[in-house]
Design a protein around this motif. Structure first.
Motif, PDB file in Angstrom:
ATOM      1  N   HIS A  61     -10.112  13.478  45.574  1.00  0.00           N
ATOM      2  CA  HIS A  61     -10.124  12.147  46.194  1.00  0.00           C
ATOM      3  C   HIS A  61      -9.163  12.093  47.366  1.00  0.00           C
ATOM      4  O   HIS A  61      -8.428  13.035  47.634  1.00  0.00           O
ATOM      5  N   HIS A  63      -6.436  10.285  48.205  1.00  0.00           N
ATOM      6  CA  HIS A  63      -4.986  10.037  48.193  1.00  0.00           C
ATOM      7  C   HIS A  63      -4.225  11.236  48.776  1.00  0.00           C
ATOM      8  O   HIS A  63      -4.580  12.379  48.522  1.00  0.00           O
ATOM      9  N   ASP A  65      -1.466  12.616  48.093  1.00  0.00           N
ATOM     10  CA  ASP A  65      -0.917  13.632  47.177  1.00  0.00           C
ATOM     11  C   ASP A  65      -1.996  14.632  46.729  1.00  0.00           C
ATOM     12  O   ASP A  65      -1.714  15.587  46.007  1.00  0.00           O
ATOM     13  N   HIS A  66      -3.239  14.430  47.197  1.00  0.00           N
ATOM     14  CA  HIS A  66      -4.325  15.385  46.919  1.00  0.00           C
ATOM     15  C   HIS A  66      -4.923  15.978  48.201  1.00  0.00           C
ATOM     16  O   HIS A  66      -5.462  17.075  48.177  1.00  0.00           O
ATOM     17  N   HIS A 162     -11.088   6.260  39.615  1.00  0.00           N
ATOM     18  CA  HIS A 162      -9.691   6.089  40.035  1.00  0.00           C
ATOM     19  C   HIS A 162      -9.618   5.286  41.338  1.00  0.00           C
ATOM     20  O   HIS A 162      -9.040   4.213  41.368  1.00  0.00           O
ATOM     21  N   ASP A 187      -7.423  12.532  39.466  1.00  0.00           N
ATOM     22  CA  ASP A 187      -6.737  11.379  38.893  1.00  0.00           C
ATOM     23  C   ASP A 187      -7.783  10.557  38.174  1.00  0.00           C
ATOM     24  O   ASP A 187      -8.812  10.223  38.748  1.00  0.00           O
TER      25      ASP A 187
HETATM   26 ZN    ZN Z   1      -4.837   9.346  43.274  1.00  0.00          ZN
END
Ligand code: ZN
Ligand code: ZN
Length: 537
Positions: A61, A63, A65-66, A162, A187
């Motif tokens: 996804h 975000h 942090d990914h 998510h 997530d």
């Molecule tokens: Zn996430």
């Protein structure tokens, strides 16, 4: 087939897993580390691969942090495909650009500081241009379709519930006549969350990567949480006060807007201004509207009635700084939703400065607050906080509403896990703070009698090797109890040592052909390093 755990292990940020079979290398997620200087150094660490050798990045996804390091990899030579859902690509367009902008600003700030102190200056991790260039490598796919990436490698994206576009990734890998199925939870969301569909249940897997953000916590139900928010808003209206909600630009913002809209639709609160004060959240909301095919049934029904739950007359989107400042002129009751979600950057800091010290204001924390962030200190009960060089007393009402979280809690994670049918399933618990991941591992072992562990950062493994069976031999020696870092490191060292012994044994069995000058030099070097290391211990 081999794996290297490159991020999101024993921490929530920097999600990345390197996989390798035959001569093919690819990543699942390519996230940025966030949360202080020490961990952010890992963003510069290229790991044991070169970006140009990667064939794919499979992205769960949008975000950061990914996805946050994708532009950096492109800048360093990645020319493969970034495979993700279409909504993830749409969101990455705004989020990676925004991230590039932040990187440029931070480097500029550092440079100004360095010029004054004679420091060496900084270059951004990547720029807006790099981010834009990286988008060319994205190759969107549909949910639920099995896609063959190359020989012996198939992938399918399923709903993770998510954020918009988020996916669980199923991977079928074949090597040397042997096949395994790998699943990455990404997530995982909560069931019953508005707008996006619930997480899909997966039944089959040999190896599973399971997130654990809230692996030790229980959220209140959605209904209870909505009631709490309703009470807070009603109280603020009674006192002509404001409700400040720090929220991540994607999903939480839209989720809260949806819920507030519902209160107004049902006449539970009067029509009061709801400010969305985050340019990124505004762009993200536009993308939500464009991707209504990802919505759940209830949201689609509202759309069919001709209403857009994200577009009500009370909602005021403020893009410019002037518009943002003007919010302070509004003295009546209202709701301000602003980023960043952990209160560390962005416009939310200005709103906190204006409201933390006011006894009648309400601060509503709805998302995960990482260690060391301003948000975490507020939640932990700090009496005051430093903002823009000023000490601000905390007198406002502080509320934490876990039920709006975009992450499943312990119950949700274990329930999702309970649908897997393979008693031999191996679970790698990631995307959580160390002690939280450990706690989840203990529960998985106890309740499901499955093999589960928390890998180390940069730990390498052979996942399956059709001819040899080193993994199962090693696996048997593993301790049953969850380990602390110390014992984990020892086990890791032991594994490395065994690997080295195996190599030596192989070399000893070789004839003259093994004794070329390069190998002799290598052996000399290894001996010297080991002696050095041993004397250091
Ligand atoms: Zn996430
Ligand atoms: Zn994440």
């Amino acid at each position: 087939m081999k794996v290297e755990f490159l991020g999101g292990v024993r921490t929530v940020t920097g999600s990345a897993t390197l996989l390798e079979k035959d001569s093919l290398k690819w990543l699942v997620d390519c996230g940025m580390f966030q949360g202080g200087k020490e961990i952010e150094k890992r963003n510069d660490d290229t790991g044991s691969y070169h970006p140009r050798d990667l064939s794919f990045i499979l992205l769960t996804h949008a975000h950061i942090d990914h996805s946050g390091l994708i532009p950096k990899l492109v800048r360093e030579g990645f020319r493969g495909k970034v495979v993700c859902t279409k909504a993830t690509l749409d969101l990455c367009e705004v989020m990676l650009r925004d991230s590039g902008h932040i990187q440029e600003m931070e480097a500029e700030w550092q440079n100004r500081k360095d010029r004054r102190s004679g420091g060496k200056g900084a270059t951004p991790l990547y720029t807006v241009k790099d981010a834009e260039k990286s988008l060319r490598f994205f190759s969107p796919v549909n949910y639920n379709e099995i896609i063959s990436l190359t020989d012996g490698l198939k992938v399918r994206f399923q709903d993770a519930g998510h954020i918009l576009g988020s996916a669980i990734i199923e991977l079928w890998v074949e090597e040397g006549g042997e096949g395994k199925k790998l699943v990455f939870s990404g997530d995982l969301g909560n069931s019953g969350q508005p707008i996006v569909r619930d997480p899909s249940w997966i039944k089959e897997a040999d190896l599973l990567w399971l997130e654990s953000t809230y692996g030790n916590r229980f959220h209140k139900s959605r209904e209870e949480t909505s009631q709490e928010l309703l009470k807070i808003v009603q109280e603020a209206i009674a006192h002509q006060a404001k409700v400040i909600i720090p929220a991540f630009a994607v999903e939480r913002t839209q989720d809260i807007v949806y819920t507030l809209g519902q209160f107004m639709r049902e006449g539970l609160i009067p029509s009061i201004p709801v400010y969305i004060d985050s340019p990124l959240a505004i762009s993200a909301t536009e993308i939500f509207k464009k991707n209504s095919d990802c919505f759940d049934r209830e949201t689609k029904e509202i759309l069919l009635r001709g209403e857009n739950p994200l577009d009500r007359p009370e909602i005021i989107y403020t893009r410019t700084t002037e518009e943002s400042k003007a919010i302070n002129e509004d003295k009546g009751p209202g709701i301000i939703i602003s980023a960043s979600g952990m209160c560390d950057s962005g416009r939310i800091k200005h709103h906190l400065k204006h409201h933390l010290w006011r006894e009648k204001s309400h601060i509503v924390i709805i998302g995960y607050q990482g260690e060391g962030t301003i948000g975490r200190r507020i939640v932990d009960g700090a009496e005051s906080i430093r903002l823009f060089g000023e000490e601000i007393a905390i007198k406002a009402h502080i509320h934490t509403l876990g039920g709006f979280s975009a992450h499943a809690d312990q119950k949700g994670l274990l329930e999702w896990l309970s649908h897997f049918e393979n008693p031999q399933l191996e679970v790698f618990v990631n995307h959580g703070e160390e002690k939280v991941s450990m706690e989840l591992v203990r529960l998985i072992r106890e309740r499901f009698n499955l093999k589960a562990e928390v890998p180390l950062w940069r730990e390498k493994r052979i996942l399956f090797a059709p001819e040899e069976r080193p993994i199962s031999e090693e696996a048997r020696e593993e301790e049953v109890a969850p380990e602390d870092t110390f014992h984990s490191l020892l086990r890791h060292l032991d594994r490395n040592y065994k690997r080295l012994r195996r190599k030596l044994k192989r070399w000893r069995g070789m004839g003259e052909e093994a004794q070329d000058p390069q190998r002799l030099r290598q052996l000399e070097e290894v001996n010297r390093k080991i002696e050095e290391l041993e004397s250091e211990l």
